[in-house]
Design a protein around this motif. Sequence first.
Motif, mmCIF file in Angstrom:
data_model
loop_
_atom_site.group_PDB
_atom_site.id
_atom_site.type_symbol
_atom_site.label_atom_id
_atom_site.label_comp_id
_atom_site.label_asym_id
_atom_site.label_seq_id
_atom_site.Cartn_x
_atom_site.Cartn_y
_atom_site.Cartn_z
ATOM 1 N N PRO A 1 0.815 -1.214 0.000
ATOM 2 C CA PRO A 1 0.000 0.000 0.000
ATOM 3 C C PRO A 1 0.847 1.262 0.000
ATOM 4 N N SER A 2 0.220 2.361 -0.339
ATOM 5 C CA SER A 2 0.897 3.649 -0.294
ATOM 6 C C SER A 2 1.409 3.898 1.121
ATOM 7 N N GLY A 3 2.655 4.374 1.222
ATOM 8 C CA GLY A 3 3.230 4.646 2.540
ATOM 9 C C GLY A 3 3.831 3.431 3.211
ATOM 10 N N SER A 4 3.964 2.322 2.463
ATOM 11 C CA SER A 4 4.485 1.086 3.070
ATOM 12 C C SER A 4 6.004 1.078 3.171
ATOM 13 N N GLY A 5 6.682 2.015 2.485
ATOM 14 C CA GLY A 5 8.140 2.068 2.532
ATOM 15 C C GLY A 5 8.813 1.476 1.310
ATOM 16 N N ASN B 1 -3.621 -10.533 1.717
ATOM 17 C CA ASN B 1 -4.932 -10.721 1.103
ATOM 18 C C ASN B 1 -5.799 -9.470 1.250
ATOM 19 N N ARG B 2 -5.644 -8.761 2.356
ATOM 20 C CA ARG B 2 -6.369 -7.508 2.527
ATOM 21 C C ARG B 2 -5.957 -6.490 1.465
ATOM 22 N N PHE B 3 -4.651 -6.417 1.230
ATOM 23 C CA PHE B 3 -4.136 -5.488 0.221
ATOM 24 C C PHE B 3 -4.588 -5.899 -1.178
ATOM 25 N N LEU B 4 -4.417 -7.180 -1.523
ATOM 26 C CA LEU B 4 -4.807 -7.647 -2.859
ATOM 27 C C LEU B 4 -6.289 -7.456 -3.103
ATOM 28 N N GLY B 5 -7.088 -7.588 -2.051
ATOM 29 C CA GLY B 5 -8.525 -7.374 -2.188
ATOM 30 C C GLY B 5 -8.865 -5.953 -2.574
ATOM 31 N N GLN B 6 -7.976 -5.023 -2.267
ATOM 32 C CA GLN B 6 -8.214 -3.614 -2.593
ATOM 33 C C GLN B 6 -7.736 -3.250 -3.989
ATOM 34 N N VAL B 7 -6.757 -3.998 -4.522
ATOM 35 C CA VAL B 7 -6.155 -3.598 -5.807
ATOM 36 C C VAL B 7 -6.539 -4.520 -6.971
ATOM 37 N N LEU B 8 -7.009 -5.714 -6.690
ATOM 38 C CA LEU B 8 -7.362 -6.639 -7.777
ATOM 39 C C LEU B 8 -8.861 -6.577 -8.085
#
Length: 249
Positions: free
Chosen positions: A45-49, A242-249
């Motif tokens: 995600p944005s801001g993850s480094g 999976n939380r991240f992929l759920g937001q971008v896929l």
Amino acid sequence: MTDKTLNAPIIQARHVDKTYPNGCHALKKVSLDVKRGEVVVIIGPSGSGKSTFLRTLNQLETISTGAIDIDGIELTDSSTNINKVREEVGMVFQSFNLFPHKTALGNVMLSPMKVKKETRAEAEVHARELLTRVGLAERMQNYPSRLSGGQQQRVAIARALAMKPKIMLFDEPTSALDPEMVGEVLDVMKGLAQEGMTMVVVTHEMGFAKEVADRVVFMEEGELILEESPDTFFESNHPRLNRFLGQVL
């Protein structure tokens, strides 16, 4: 070069930590090896480094603690000539940063002439080869204002390649492009991967990660959470991924 050197990772990051003066803890003990010829894609995600970490690999971002070794050279050693290291580590950014008063050809020729002291004739031959390689043989004399975003980014890739780097870093190279231009830039990157270029790529292009990456890395809140081959990575049951992929896929 010894067999040991040949077999060693070309990039070794060990417990890389970065805290800004305002207290923001951007990187938290990140460790990562990249082998010669390997393509590693970093997502998160944005801001993850992830972009901060990428920029530490050529010391555009200094680190607070830890160590980074590029092809046997310790970046944080006070005796290291970081400009010499950067000559071997090409970088392509979100923004194209082309010189508006120079043609595509002029942009690609500039660094080899200024930094590597190539003659104009030498630099022009190589620049023409590179612009042809990225599909811009008919656009060499165009100024950036007369090029599309995808074409400008391909000039930026050719410009980085003109320094004959051992490693290419890509920081979200398609994020500023209109959707129809993304594919032409990714195709150039795929070609580089097929030719054996060592690449570390920060991107949101999951199709590229699945198709081209040898390993995919997931970062969140400054931590390296997971690194796997694409097949294993995208089948993972890791809840944060999976939380991240759920937001971008």
